[in-house]
Design a protein around this motif. Structure first.
Motif, short mmCIF file in Angstrom:
data_model
loop_
_atom_site.label_atom_id
_atom_site.label_comp_id
_atom_site.label_asym_id
_atom_site.label_seq_id
_atom_site.Cartn_x
_atom_site.Cartn_y
_atom_site.Cartn_z
N PHE A 251 34.42 34.60 37.24
CA PHE A 251 35.92 35.25 36.14
C PHE A 251 36.48 34.18 35.31
CE2 PHE A 251 37.11 37.94 40.15
CZ PHE A 251 36.02 38.46 39.86
N PHE B 46 38.14 33.74 47.33
CA PHE B 46 38.76 33.94 47.28
C PHE B 46 39.13 32.89 48.46
CE2 PHE B 46 39.43 38.28 46.47
CZ PHE B 46 39.58 37.81 44.60
N PRO C 164 44.63 32.32 53.12
CA PRO C 164 45.98 31.52 53.26
C PRO C 164 45.95 31.13 54.76
CG PRO C 164 46.57 33.08 53.10
CD PRO C 164 45.05 33.94 52.27
N PRO D 298 40.22 42.09 48.59
CA PRO D 298 40.98 41.63 48.49
C PRO D 298 41.65 40.92 49.19
CG PRO D 298 42.37 44.06 47.95
CD PRO D 298 40.72 44.10 48.58
N VAL E 239 44.99 39.23 55.04
CA VAL E 239 45.73 38.90 54.37
C VAL E 239 45.02 38.71 53.52
CG1 VAL E 239 47.81 37.11 54.66
CG2 VAL E 239 45.98 36.88 56.61
N PRO E 240 46.47 38.04 52.84
CA PRO E 240 45.62 39.21 50.75
C PRO E 240 45.31 37.72 50.94
CG PRO E 240 47.62 39.77 50.57
CD PRO E 240 47.42 39.24 52.36
N GLY E 241 43.98 37.43 50.12
CA GLY E 241 43.35 36.07 49.70
C GLY E 241 44.13 35.69 48.80
N LEU E 242 43.80 33.67 48.26
CA LEU E 242 43.94 32.56 47.14
C LEU E 242 42.69 33.11 46.43
CD1 LEU E 242 45.77 30.08 49.61
CD2 LEU E 242 47.24 31.59 47.31
N PRO E 243 43.11 33.24 45.23
CA PRO E 243 41.97 33.03 44.17
C PRO E 243 41.54 31.64 44.17
CG PRO E 243 43.77 33.74 42.72
CD PRO E 243 44.45 33.73 44.32
N ALA E 244 40.25 30.95 44.32
CA ALA E 244 39.64 29.94 44.80
C ALA E 244 38.74 29.30 43.32
CB ALA E 244 39.82 29.52 46.42
N GLY E 245 38.37 30.13 43.44
CA GLY E 245 37.17 29.77 41.95
C GLY E 245 36.63 30.96 41.11
N GLY E 246 36.36 31.28 39.93
CA GLY E 246 35.83 31.56 39.94
C GLY E 246 36.38 31.64 37.83
#
Lengths: 226, 118
Positions: free
Chosen positions: B36, B72, B75, B87, B94-101
């Motif tokens: 991304f 993602f 958390p 997502p 639970v909604p994830g955190l953007p961690a890589g990309g």
């Protein structure tokens, strides 16, 4: 020693893991510290040309000017037109013309901020150059990154330009007063955006009719009082 | 086309390092781009080829591009998962955190050093 001819050439491989935009990020970090010290919250607005960034700013200034002092940095490849529109609303504004470049960088924001500094304000909006892709790579030192998509652009924008959505905290779907006239799927755009950034706060609104605007204004008031 | 700005920034970083290392040529560069990151590989290569013509340090340098898949992180449970899985965390919802990309990194540079005190 070189393995081919025995000359004295030496090679060295260095593992770096260094960010390509390391220099921009250092300046952005300095900007962020500077803004913090001054108690100013900064919003970076990113969208394609014509998604309604300036119109949104005009409506935002109208609604909040008695409550929160604001200022604006306008980024454009050429002309002062957008800055003129904001100036008419009685808010301090600096125009940065990038000379054709497709994005603002942290150094340009640093310089523009010094031109504004004598004014008193608590919210600083940076209207980035109209482009949904290029500005996404450049941290400006902002507290909040907002990406706008307007109804006429189509609901597949997040899938086509994931970078902007990946790095934003808020996404505004603008011009929703035009929903009856376009084949735009609100559910689809939200789904696509969350597939790229599950934490994205999505607010559909119309700066023209005022629908949904109160959620955006509330978010800004919360940010300013933080 | 912000690839040209990125190539310029990359060359500046490498130039600084070359001075420190007393290198006279860059042999190869490995960069990594996240899924991304918004970089178009062809545009980046094109900009690099165009820019290196004016920079003797980079003459003949080869460019390798690695792609990093996005992921993602939950958390709650810390699980890492791909955006294709949705997502929300497949275990906790639970909604994830953007961690890589979003990576835009110089991973490795190979230099030819100055000929001296060997």
């Amino acid at each position: 020693m070189c393995e081919h001819c025995g000359c004295q050439e030496r090679k060295k491989e260095i593992a770096l893991e260094k960010k390509i935009l390391a220099q921009n990020e250092e300046i952005a970090a300095r900007n962020r510290r500077h803004f913090q010290e001054k108690g100013i919250k900064v919003i970076n607005l990113i969208s394609a040309p014509g998604s309604g960034k300036t119109t949104l700013l005009e409506a935002t200034i109208e609604a909040l000017r008695d409550k929160i002092p604001m200022a604006v940095i306008e980024g454009d490849p050429e002309t002062e037109r957008d800055a003129e529109r904001i100036r008419k609303k009685g808010v301090p504004v600096v125009q940065v013309t990038t000379g054709g470049a497709c994005h603002l960088d942290a150094l340009q924001v640093h310089r523009a901020f010094h031109q504004l500094e004598e004014n008193h304000f608590r919210l600083l909006f940076i209207e980035n150059v109209g482009n949904l892709l290029c500005p996404s790579a450049f941290d400006l030192g902002e507290d909040l990154r907002v990406v706008l998509v307007s109804v006429p652009e189509g609901s597949d924008k997040p899938a086509k330009y994931p970078a902007s959505f990946f790095r934003a905290q808020v996404s505004l779907i603008t011009k929703i007063d035009l929903l009856p006239y376009f084949d735009f799927d609100l559910k689809e755009v939200q789904k696509l955006a969350l597939q790229i950034n599950p934490r994205l706060r999505i607010i559909p609104l119309s700066a023209k009719t005022g629908e949904g605007l109160s959620l955006w204004l509330k978010l800004l008031e919360d940010l300013a009082s933080r | 086309m912000h690839e040209a700005s990125l190539v310029l920034a990359m060359c500046e970083e490498i130039k600084r390092l070359a001075q420190k290392e007393r290198a006279r040529k860059v042999i190869s560069i490995v960069v990594s781009f996240g899924e991304f990151s918004g970089i178009e590989e062809e545009a980046f290569r094109f900009a690099f080829e165009a820019l290196k013509k004016g920079l003797p340090l980079f003459e003949g340098a080869r460019l390798f591009i690695e792609k990093v898949p996005a992921h993602f992180r939950c958390p709650w449970c810390g699980r890492s998962y791909r955006p294709l899985e949705g997502p929300n965390c497949p275990s906790c919802q639970v909604p994830g955190l953007p961690a890589g990309g979003g990576e835009l990194e110089i991973k490795k540079v190979e230099f030819l050093l100055e000929e001296e005190n060997v």
